[in-house]
Design an enzyme around this catalytic site. Structure first.
Site, mmCIF file in Angstrom:
data_model
loop_
_atom_site.group_PDB
_atom_site.id
_atom_site.type_symbol
_atom_site.label_atom_id
_atom_site.label_comp_id
_atom_site.label_asym_id
_atom_site.label_seq_id
_atom_site.Cartn_x
_atom_site.Cartn_y
_atom_site.Cartn_z
ATOM 1 N N ASP A 184 -2.041 1.988 -4.974
ATOM 2 C CA ASP A 184 -3.366 2.449 -4.430
ATOM 3 C C ASP A 184 -4.350 1.035 -4.581
ATOM 4 O O ASP A 184 -4.318 0.528 -5.651
ATOM 5 C CB ASP A 184 -3.729 3.653 -4.838
ATOM 6 N N HIS B 3 0.833 -1.369 0.035
ATOM 7 C CA HIS B 3 -0.195 -0.097 -0.041
ATOM 8 C C HIS B 3 0.850 1.312 -0.122
ATOM 9 O O HIS B 3 0.259 2.412 -0.169
ATOM 10 C CB HIS B 3 -0.879 -0.049 1.301
#
Length: 433
Positions: A408, A404
């Site tokens: 995204d 992450h």
């Protein structure tokens, strides 16, 4: 007698140390020239050490699981002939023969492990049915058991503890209660479901230790998130069956070549997925070529051989390379260069793939993709005229885990949806870029 000190040679690629995975010799063994001494594991691969001389092993350095530095003595071999020490130079990385030096700086001979105390050794147990046991809430202490002398004697003869027998009425155990107890336990009752095994401690060494360290480092440093999407692979499976029917001497196509081809088609559009992240330097490297890591189960544990330049291969070439790499990983013949450098990893358990998985990222990569098991289910399908009907379809979930810090959620979902379009229309994959 002359003594030859075999030192761990320079294995190359900047390796400073190696782990002893397995010994093939022990103190007192005779070894012939080119005989196997030990298997050593580096960060890249497992390498077999061979003896350049014949003789008797008189000293060894450590046990399996120990790590020794390049140039350190591995074994001392006593050879026939006069003299005290054989002197040679430490070989370069390309040399096949390990060398000795004048001073045998090595650990003392490994002593034999003492036998376990008699109490810890497993002893044969007579084959007999274990005593039936009632659940804790139904047990009573012997002081509370009421029974006639005849019932007590019969219970003793049968090996029954009266405290384990539940009386039918007024708290007194009668012959009928014993009969019921015997009948119940004869068909399973409260009999133990298995026999007690022996506790065992297994040292985590070699490849299994590398896997443990890499997985822990990945989960510790990477904020994972997972995304799962369902794919209708009915058309793809029909296409695959047709191609395999006429494959001749070419390798059999599995799902993986199609999936890899589809990923390669999408890689230029989603460069953040085909990347490495150097968190110390704060740099993301996006690769122009797709080097696919193929997670492969081997007798020693999970390995990830690398299929290089996947974007430049057709389906048959992908299938052939997948098979070759998997076999090399399983039989230990994979080269160090074939076990590193992947930019994106695939992990598949095939028919055992489950409904969904949350795979662990192969650091420093930023994504890993895992196809799951194909299942057949009824689905509503709408034809070209808009009419819906129920059909039997083949469905498969594909799981993704992403870093992450780099990827995204929107990007991962967009990639999964575009991948779905290609997987569900295999003719587009076959058409090429």
């Amino acid at each position: 007698m002359a003594r030859y000190t075999f030192r761990l040679p320079d294995i190359g690629e900047g390796i400073a140390e190696a782990e002893i995975v397995a010994w093939h010799v022990a103190v007192g063994d005779r070894i012939e020239e080119d005989g196997r001494i030990a298997d050593m594991m580096t960060d890249k691969a497992t390498i077999e050490m061979e003896s350049p001389v014949s003789g008797v092993i008189v000293e060894v350095a450590g046990e399996a699981g120990d790590t020794i530095a390049i140039g350190s003595a591995l074994v001392v071999i006593e050879m026939e002939g006069e003299g005290s020490v054989v002197q040679t130079a430490l070989p370069a990385a390309s040399d096949e023969v390990a060398a000795s030096t004048a001073e045998p700086a090595i650990a003392a001979p490994v002593p034999e492990k003492p036998e376990a105390p008699a109490a810890a050794q497993a002893e044969p147990v007579e084959a007999r049915a274990p005593a039936p046991v009632l659940p804790p809430e139904t047990r009573r202490t012997p002081a509370k058991v009421l029974a006639s002398p005849a019932v007590r004697q019969r219970a003793k003869d049968l090996g029954i503890d009266l405290a384990e027998v539940r009386p039918a009425e007024d708290g007194r155990v009668r012959h009928g209660d014993l009969d019921a107890f015997l009948s119940y336990n004869a068909v399973g009752g409260f009999q133990p479901v298995g026999t007690k095994g022996v506790d065992e401690q297994v040292r985590v060494i070699g490849l299994r230790r590398r896997i443990a360290e890499n997985m822990a480092a990945s989960k510790r440093s990477i904020p994972h998130f997972s995304y799962v999407e369902e794919y209708d692979v009915t058309a793809l499976e029909e296409t695959r069956a047709q191609l395999n029917a006429g494959r001749g001497d070419r390798p059999k196509l599995t799902m993986l070549p199609f999936l890899i081809a589809a990923i390669c088609r999408l890689a230029p559009r989603y460069p953040m997925l085909n990347a490495h992240y150097d968190d110390e330097a704060g740099v993301v490297t996006r690769f122009g070529s797709v080097h696919i890591g193929i997670a492969t189960q081997t007798p020693g544990g999970l390995m990830v051989p690398v299929l290089r330049d996947a974007q430049a291969r057709n389906l048959w070439q992908l299938a052939a390379e997948i098979g070759r790499l998997a076999q090399a990983a399983r039989d230990g013949s994979a080269k160090p260069s074939e076990l590193s450098g992947s930019t994106l990893t695939l992990t598949s358990l095939g028919p055992m793939g489950g409904v969904a998985t949350t795979p662990v990222i192969n650091r420093p990569e930023v994504a890993i993709i895992g196809p799951n098991r194909i299942v057949e289910r009824p689905m509503f399908v709408r034809d070209a005229s808009g009419v819906e009907r129920i059909e039997r379809r083949k469905l498969m979930n594909i799981s993704m885990s992403c870093d992450h810090r780099v990827v995204d959620g929107w990007d991962a979902a967009s990639f999964a949806q575009d991948l779905k379009k290609l997987i569900e229309a295999p003719a587009v994959i076959l058409a090429g870029p």
